[in-house]
Design a protein around this motif. Sequence first.
Motif, PDB file in Angstrom:
ATOM      1  N   THR A   9       0.597  -1.173  -0.127  1.00 22.61           N
ATOM      2  CA  THR A   9       0.052   0.079  -0.129  1.00 22.61           C
ATOM      3  C   THR A   9       0.831   1.126  -0.008  1.00 22.61           C
ATOM      4  O   THR A   9       1.782   1.441   0.834  1.00 22.61           O
ATOM      5  CB  THR A   9      -0.968  -0.006   1.188  1.00 22.61           C
ATOM      6  N   TYR A  10       0.626   2.047  -0.969  1.00 19.71           N
ATOM      7  CA  TYR A  10       1.554   3.365  -1.264  1.00 19.71           C
ATOM      8  C   TYR A  10       0.225   4.377  -0.832  1.00 19.71           C
ATOM      9  O   TYR A  10      -0.688   4.534  -1.276  1.00 19.71           O
ATOM     10  CB  TYR A  10       2.051   3.639  -2.726  1.00 19.71           C
ATOM     11  N   VAL A  11       0.890   5.378   0.238  1.00 20.82           N
ATOM     12  CA  VAL A  11       0.193   6.733   0.641  1.00 20.82           C
ATOM     13  C   VAL A  11       0.989   7.703   0.195  1.00 20.82           C
ATOM     14  O   VAL A  11       2.177   7.867   0.224  1.00 20.82           O
ATOM     15  CB  VAL A  11       0.218   6.745   2.146  1.00 20.82           C
ATOM     16  N   SER A  12       0.114   8.555  -0.555  1.00 19.33           N
ATOM     17  CA  SER A  12       0.807   9.704  -1.249  1.00 19.33           C
ATOM     18  C   SER A  12      -0.010  11.091  -0.847  1.00 19.33           C
ATOM     19  O   SER A  12      -1.050  10.896  -0.090  1.00 19.33           O
ATOM     20  CB  SER A  12       0.588   9.719  -2.934  1.00 19.33           C
ATOM     21  N   HIS A  13       0.625  11.938  -1.082  1.00 14.83           N
ATOM     22  CA  HIS A  13       0.252  13.558  -0.630  1.00 14.83           C
ATOM     23  C   HIS A  13      -0.547  14.156  -1.875  1.00 14.83           C
ATOM     24  O   HIS A  13       0.466  14.615  -2.791  1.00 14.83           O
ATOM     25  CB  HIS A  13       1.067  14.304   0.048  1.00 14.83           C
ATOM     26  N   GLU A  14      -1.510  14.468  -2.077  1.00 18.08           N
ATOM     27  CA  GLU A  14      -2.064  14.988  -3.233  1.00 18.08           C
ATOM     28  C   GLU A  14      -1.831  16.319  -3.286  1.00 18.08           C
ATOM     29  O   GLU A  14      -1.630  16.815  -4.371  1.00 18.08           O
ATOM     30  CB  GLU A  14      -3.724  14.760  -3.503  1.00 18.08           C
ATOM     31  N   ASP A  15      -1.850  16.970  -2.243  1.00 18.04           N
ATOM     32  CA  ASP A  15      -1.637  18.454  -2.318  1.00 18.04           C
ATOM     33  C   ASP A  15      -0.676  18.905  -1.085  1.00 18.04           C
ATOM     34  O   ASP A  15      -1.152  19.523  -0.107  1.00 18.04           O
ATOM     35  CB  ASP A  15      -3.027  19.109  -2.041  1.00 18.04           C
ATOM     36  N   ASP A  34       5.475  -0.398  12.470  1.00 18.41           N
ATOM     37  CA  ASP A  34       4.550  -1.536  12.810  1.00 18.41           C
ATOM     38  C   ASP A  34       3.262  -1.378  11.570  1.00 18.41           C
ATOM     39  O   ASP A  34       2.154  -1.964  11.907  1.00 18.41           O
ATOM     40  CB  ASP A  34       3.913  -1.475  14.081  1.00 18.41           C
ATOM     41  N   LEU A  35       3.788  -0.876  10.327  1.00 20.50           N
ATOM     42  CA  LEU A  35       2.878  -0.932   9.281  1.00 20.50           C
ATOM     43  C   LEU A  35       3.421  -1.590   8.231  1.00 20.50           C
ATOM     44  O   LEU A  35       3.897  -1.094   6.949  1.00 20.50           O
ATOM     45  CB  LEU A  35       2.473   0.569   9.190  1.00 20.50           C
ATOM     46  N   GLN A  36       3.658  -2.813   8.199  1.00 20.21           N
ATOM     47  CA  GLN A  36       4.476  -3.583   7.268  1.00 20.21           C
ATOM     48  C   GLN A  36       3.478  -3.674   5.944  1.00 20.21           C
ATOM     49  O   GLN A  36       2.182  -3.678   6.136  1.00 20.21           O
ATOM     50  CB  GLN A  36       4.206  -4.982   7.754  1.00 20.21           C
ATOM     51  N   GLY A  37       4.134  -3.700   5.029  1.00 21.39           N
ATOM     52  CA  GLY A  37       3.654  -3.516   3.545  1.00 21.39           C
ATOM     53  C   GLY A  37       2.939  -2.230   3.096  1.00 21.39           C
ATOM     54  O   GLY A  37       2.269  -2.265   2.207  1.00 21.39           O
ATOM     55  N   MET A  38       3.554  -1.106   3.818  1.00 23.82           N
ATOM     56  CA  MET A  38       2.952   0.221   3.561  1.00 23.82           C
ATOM     57  C   MET A  38       4.384   1.070   3.290  1.00 23.82           C
ATOM     58  O   MET A  38       5.239   0.914   3.996  1.00 23.82           O
ATOM     59  CB  MET A  38       2.103   0.695   4.554  1.00 23.82           C
ATOM     60  N   ARG A  39       4.156   1.802   2.294  1.00 24.27           N
ATOM     61  CA  ARG A  39       5.240   3.019   2.092  1.00 24.27           C
ATOM     62  C   ARG A  39       4.571   4.186   1.813  1.00 24.27           C
ATOM     63  O   ARG A  39       3.345   4.371   1.270  1.00 24.27           O
ATOM     64  CB  ARG A  39       5.774   2.478   0.826  1.00 24.27           C
ATOM     65  N   GLU A  40       5.251   5.406   2.484  1.00 21.69           N
ATOM     66  CA  GLU A  40       4.629   6.844   2.430  1.00 21.69           C
ATOM     67  C   GLU A  40       5.342   7.615   1.426  1.00 21.69           C
ATOM     68  O   GLU A  40       6.815   7.544   1.544  1.00 21.69           O
ATOM     69  CB  GLU A  40       4.473   7.341   3.618  1.00 21.69           C
ATOM     70  N   GLN A  41       4.977   8.068   0.491  1.00 19.41           N
ATOM     71  CA  GLN A  41       5.714   9.012  -0.552  1.00 19.41           C
ATOM     72  C   GLN A  41       5.637  10.411   0.071  1.00 19.41           C
ATOM     73  O   GLN A  41       4.717  11.073  -0.024  1.00 19.41           O
ATOM     74  CB  GLN A  41       4.997   8.952  -2.107  1.00 19.41           C
ATOM     75  N   LEU A  42       6.857  11.133   0.260  1.00 16.68           N
ATOM     76  CA  LEU A  42       7.117  12.354   0.792  1.00 16.68           C
ATOM     77  C   LEU A  42       7.631  13.243  -0.518  1.00 16.68           C
ATOM     78  O   LEU A  42       8.347  12.834  -1.211  1.00 16.68           O
ATOM     79  CB  LEU A  42       7.809  12.352   1.962  1.00 16.68           C
ATOM     80  N   TRP A  43       6.863  14.742  -0.326  1.00 13.78           N
ATOM     81  CA  TRP A  43       7.443  15.469  -1.099  1.00 13.78           C
ATOM     82  C   TRP A  43       8.650  16.261  -0.564  1.00 13.78           C
ATOM     83  O   TRP A  43       8.504  16.714   0.721  1.00 13.78           O
ATOM     84  CB  TRP A  43       6.470  16.572  -1.592  1.00 13.78           C
ATOM     85  N   LEU A  44       9.713  16.565  -1.368  1.00 18.25           N
ATOM     86  CA  LEU A  44      10.996  17.220  -0.879  1.00 18.25           C
ATOM     87  C   LEU A  44      11.115  18.241  -1.735  1.00 18.25           C
ATOM     88  O   LEU A  44      10.879  18.191  -2.907  1.00 18.25           O
ATOM     89  CB  LEU A  44      12.178  16.084  -0.707  1.00 18.25           C
TER      90      LEU A  44
END
Length: 167
Positions: A9-15, A34-44
């Motif tokens: 599961t990919y979590v992204s930031h739309e705005d 403790d959120l196996q199988g998840m990745r968060e996409q950060l804006w830099l």
Amino acid sequence: MQVTIDGVTYVSHEDPVWRAENSHLAMVDLAPFDLQGMREQLWLRETVDDGEYEICCLPFYAYGLALGDVVGKSGSENVGTVIRKSGRRVLRIMFAEPRFQEGDSRAVLREVLDAAGLLSEWNGDRFIAIDVPDISVMQPIFDSVQAEIQNGTAFWEWGDSRGFAQA
């Protein structure tokens, strides 16, 4: 926004609140939180120092990171280290389902955030990350959701309640 691809599961930031013209994206593996199988996409955005990037969004799930923190990447696509903290914090609030018409404080929370001039990002309509540049301005925010927290229809946490870690 969340999307699942091949079991991840990919979590992204739309705005993102500080979206820059020359933005970079990097992932944070959420397994250490403790959120196996998840990745968060950060804006830099790149800083003046080579290889350093400033976070331009409000992390929904990654702990130990906040708006304006300077990070380094490990490889080309992952946040690897925290180089400098910005002094800001992230308050996260999740509204549980089912929602009850009476006592739904999301509209009040939006109004209070606007009045206080605080930056925020929503992930759907149930999860919000709020930039906290100064803790002294937060009482109206807490007051706006207090009844729901007491009723168990909203939950909150500080994004720095755990340190940043990578797998």
